[in-house]
Design an enzyme around this catalytic site. Structure first.
Site, mmCIF file in Angstrom:
data_model
loop_
_atom_site.group_PDB
_atom_site.id
_atom_site.type_symbol
_atom_site.label_atom_id
_atom_site.label_comp_id
_atom_site.label_asym_id
_atom_site.label_seq_id
_atom_site.Cartn_x
_atom_site.Cartn_y
_atom_site.Cartn_z
ATOM 1 N N SER A 50 -24.130 109.932 62.840
ATOM 2 C CA SER A 50 -23.568 108.665 63.315
ATOM 3 C C SER A 50 -22.102 108.504 62.958
ATOM 4 C CB SER A 50 -24.370 107.492 62.761
ATOM 5 O OG SER A 50 -24.422 107.573 61.363
ATOM 6 N N THR B 156 -22.843 103.489 60.836
ATOM 7 C CA THR B 156 -21.444 103.473 60.426
ATOM 8 C C THR B 156 -21.270 103.581 58.920
ATOM 9 O OG1 THR B 156 -21.172 101.867 62.180
ATOM 10 C CG2 THR B 156 -19.372 102.023 60.578
ATOM 11 N N THR C 222 -17.066 105.634 62.599
ATOM 12 C CA THR C 222 -18.369 105.856 63.247
ATOM 13 C C THR C 222 -18.216 106.632 64.550
ATOM 14 O OG1 THR C 222 -20.367 104.707 64.034
ATOM 15 C CG2 THR C 222 -18.278 103.716 64.599
ATOM 16 N N ARG D 283 -17.551 102.739 75.761
ATOM 17 C CA ARG D 283 -18.056 101.654 74.908
ATOM 18 C C ARG D 283 -17.398 101.736 73.513
ATOM 19 N NH1 ARG D 283 -20.693 101.145 69.682
ATOM 20 N NH2 ARG D 283 -21.824 99.206 69.686
ATOM 21 N N THR E 122 -22.017 97.052 59.413
ATOM 22 C CA THR E 122 -22.731 98.165 60.021
ATOM 23 C C THR E 122 -23.790 97.582 60.953
ATOM 24 O OG1 THR E 122 -23.998 100.179 59.537
ATOM 25 C CG2 THR E 122 -24.398 98.304 58.120
ATOM 26 N N GLY E 123 -24.278 98.405 61.856
ATOM 27 C CA GLY E 123 -25.300 97.917 62.774
ATOM 28 C C GLY E 123 -24.763 97.780 64.184
HETATM 29 N N1 GLY Z 1 -21.348 99.519 64.122
HETATM 30 C C1 GLY Z 1 -21.066 100.625 64.898
HETATM 31 C C2 GLY Z 1 -21.084 100.394 66.339
HETATM 32 O O1 GLY Z 1 -21.721 99.478 66.825
HETATM 33 O O2 GLY Z 1 -20.465 101.156 67.044
#
Ligand code: GLY
Length: 337
Positions: free
Chosen positions: A77, A196, A214, A224, A247-248
């Site tokens: 990730s 992340t 990330t 994106r 994060t998330g």
């Molecule tokens: N938190 C990382 C992302 O949504 O790309």
């Protein structure tokens, strides 16, 4: 038996500590300190601590720290070995911020392992904050960064597997077996999760800095960009108050400008723990149904070296390094069964 005693006994049977309570009761205060998201943050913290312990700056520490994760092929990730977008390209998002509100960021950067160092170069060598896509790559090449293929065989295989159904759905925590807890204070029963890396640090000069990097949501639409490279969303540092990182699922963090919110809540007098809780509650309030299905987590520190963390769901871990201890902790969370 009370439900709390029950919980503690069950935790002990599972070999886990009742960390939720332990976390809240504990005097969580230390300086200098490095704190980062997830259990793999432990290894990044070690590199950051080398810098801090040698009286280096928090800025150098957070860059050195997250570079460890960026280079780790087993971490799918972040950086090299990250899961690609739906077209098979690994695209990286990263940002960095120091104690003087200086900040730099890159988004949708391809073929450069250390996105965080490109973000730092944007901060230090340009009048801008953010470069994206081909422009970020061009800038990186002009500044001596070398290209490499970031798609490992394992990530390519996962992408080809995903293509069979091509279902576009974020999951709460991506579970894997790559990182086995080793510290005695780790919860051995906890899941290993992936996302992340966000790192924030307070150095011996009493300065704060942060870094966040990330490969973003696995198999995302081309172009994106999540919260991680967005100053205020994935990361925010205010040397008068504190620092926070997220994060998330980035979309939900962006909607509440999460890391800036956490810092502003600390400015109003909340502890880092309470500020993280309030930010997660804001995610829930904004869209309770959506919040049930995704993971978002925050970590924060203030100028005193107090720290905290909170997530929507079970499974979020964070790593802490001080002169006295090295911890991987289970974060408290909103949605209890
Ligand atoms: N938190 C990382 C992302 O949504 O790309």
């Amino acid at each position: 038996m009370s439900s709390r005693r029950n919980f503690i006994q069950q935790s002990m049977l599972l070999g886990t500590l009742p960390v939720t309570q332990w976390d809240l009761d504990r005097q969580k205060k230390a300086a200098p300190i490095v704190i980062s998201t997830w259990d793999f943050g432990k290894y990044a913290n070690q590199a950051a601590w080398e810098v801090i312990a040698n009286k280096g700056t928090a800025l150098d520490a957070v860059e050195a720290g997250v570079k460890v994760t960026e280079l780790d092929a087993n971490n799918q990730s972040v950086g090299y070995g990250g899961l690609p977008d739906r077209d098979g390209a690994v695209t990286l998002d990263a940002c960095i911020m120091d104690h003087e509100y200086r900040c730099g960021s890159v988004a949708a950067l391809e073929n450069i392992v250390h996105a965080i160092s490109v973000a730092r170069a944007v901060m230090e060598k340009t009048p801008h904050v953010m470069l994206v896509g081909p422009g970020a790559l061009q800038f990186a090449l002009e500044n001596g960064f070398k290209t490499s293929n970031l798609l490992t065989p394992a990530s390519e295989k996962a992408w080809k597997e995903w293509l069979k159904n091509a279902k576009y759905e974020p999951v709460k925590n991506i579970e894997n077996q790559l990182y086995q807890p080793q510290n005695s204070k780790v919860l051995p029963g906890s899941r290993d999760n992936h996302d992340t890396i966000g790192m924030i640090a307070l150095d011996q000069h009493h300065n704060l800095s942060g870094a966040c990097t990330t490969s973003g949501m696995a198999f995302k639409l081309k172009g994106r960009v999540g919260d991680s490279p967005i100053i205020g969303a994935g990361l925010y540092v205010d040397n008068e108050i504190g620092a926070a990182t997220a994060t998330g699922v980035g979309e939900e963090v962006i909607r509440i400008v999460g890391s800036h919110l956490v810092v502003e809540l600390m400015r109003q007098g909340l502890t880092p723990q309470k500020a993280c809780i309030a930010a997660v509650e804001r995610v829930v309030k904004r869209n309770p149904a959506r919040a049930k299905d995704i993971q978002v987590g925050f970590i924060a520190i203030n100028r005193k070296g107090e720290y905290g963390a909170f997530a929507l769901h079970d499974g979020f871990t964070y790593s802490v390094k001080t002169a006295k201890e090295e911890l991987v902790l289970q974060s408290d969370f909103y949605f209890k069964k």
